[in-house]
Design an enzyme around this catalytic site. Structure first.
Site: not given
Ligand code: ACO
Length: 322
Positions: A113, A248, A278
């Site tokens: 990520c 994020h 996500n």
């Protein structure tokens, strides 16, 4: 000294939408549980025929058009992904072939990520150290649906597919705008908190993404708070100087916990995970693109990006928007 600026940005998500209501019919869960624990309402999921490189290609075309350059002006492609089309060659090479910009260096980067922030650092350092590199295409793209265990309710509700891209360009002379600083780090001791063994593991049983949710949560908050505070401190800035924070997009509870600890006012936070889930390396460039298109980021604004992911990895970047 020349600067590296974000000259263009773009994103792409697959058409197919998977809602929480859809997930209710796949695993034992509820819309209410998912929204309360994560803030996610729906996510985009690839068709079987779509791959990470297809998503990246569309995001890349938008970014190149937005930058006002031609594909032949690109000097390098860096793709941040943990879900490449193939083990090899790199997804970046597949994108290069689809774009038709032959012979330039292309490679993938794996920092989960945090991948987009890592790739920004590579791009700006390449521009600083190599006079022949003027435009770097940086992409974060994922088909996480291909590694998610669709029978594991504790993870399958969290993730989505998508891609975001940016053209990082050399800008002559000393100036106010551009990528001012990038901070990156990792702690391999936490590798097993979030991992995916892949299909070639010797046991043949552990194919899917595995996660210790609560531990990841704690580490994510701790490391992202530090990444925000450290980059501000070393640039003699405070949160009041920042116009927009793009974190994020993992889940709203993580983002809220960080915002409370480092005192980011809600109106400065950009959050779009309700409709993306996500998307790992794609999450920040997709959110950044949306924030720019919604007018939340204007020329001259100071923007702070902050990420955390498997590894564990983390990173933050300070950008004065061009
Ligand atoms: N629906 C309903 N119930 C569920 C679901 C679900 N989808 N998933 C788990 N549960 C149940 C569990 O089985 C457990 O039940 P039990 O009490 O009967 O045993 C209960 O809910 C609580 O489970 P926990 O895992 O303790 O729930 P928690 O409050 O920790 O929330 C979550 C889980 C949302 C995963 C949280 O730990 C989290 O956000 N972690 C961060 C993970 C993350 O965002 N990872 C992304 C990758 S890393 C990154 O991008 C930064």
């Amino acid at each position: 000294m020349d600067r590296a600026i974000i000259r263009g940005i773009g994103s792409y998500v697959p058409d197919r939408v998977l809602t929480n209501a859809d997930l209710e019919s796949m695993v034992e869960t509820t819309h209410e549980w998912i929204v309360t624990r994560t803030g996610i309402e729906s996510r985009h999921i690839c068709l079987d025929t779509e791959n990470t490189s297809d998503l990246c290609l569309e995001a890349a075309k938008h970014a190149v058009a937005n930058a006002g350059i031609a594909v032949c002006d690109l000097d390098m492609i860096v793709t941040a992904t943990i879900t490449p089309d193939f083990q090899f060659p790199s997804t970046a090479c597949l994108i290069q072939e689809k774009l038709g910009c032959n012979d330039i260096p292309c490679f993938d980067l794996g920092a989960a990520c945090s991948g987009f922030i890592y790739a920004l650092d590579v791009a700006r350092n390449s521009i600083a150290s190599n006079a022949s590199i003027k435009n770097v295409l940086v992409i974060g793209g994922e088909k996480l649906s291909s590694v998610v265990d669709w029978e594991d309710r504790s993870t399958c509700v969290l993730f989505g597919d998508g891609a975001g891209a940016a053209v990082i360009s050399r800008a002559p002379g000393v100036g106010e705008t551009g990528i001012l600083d990038v901070l990156i780090g990792a702690d391999g001791r936490c590798a097993k908190l979030l991992y995916c063994p892949g299909s070639d593991v010797s046991s043949g049983t552990e194919r899917h993404l595995k996660m210790e949710g609560r531990e990841v949560f704690k580490e994510a908050v701790r490391r992202m708070c530090a990444a925000v505070e450290d980059i501000l401190l070393r640039n003699h800035l405070s949160i009041e100087d920042i116009a927009c924070v793009v974190p994020h997009q993992a889940n709203t509870r993580i983002i809220t916990a960080i915002a409370e600890r480092v005192k980011i006012p809600e109106e400065k936070l950009f959050v779009n995970l309700a409709h993306t889930g996500n998307t790992s390396a794609a999450s920040i460039p997709i959110a950044l693109d949306e924030a720019v298109r919604e007018g939340k980021i204007q020329s001259g604004n100071l923007v702070l990006l902050v990420a955390f992911g498997a590894g564990m990895t983390w990173g933050s970047a300070l950008v004065r928007w061009t």
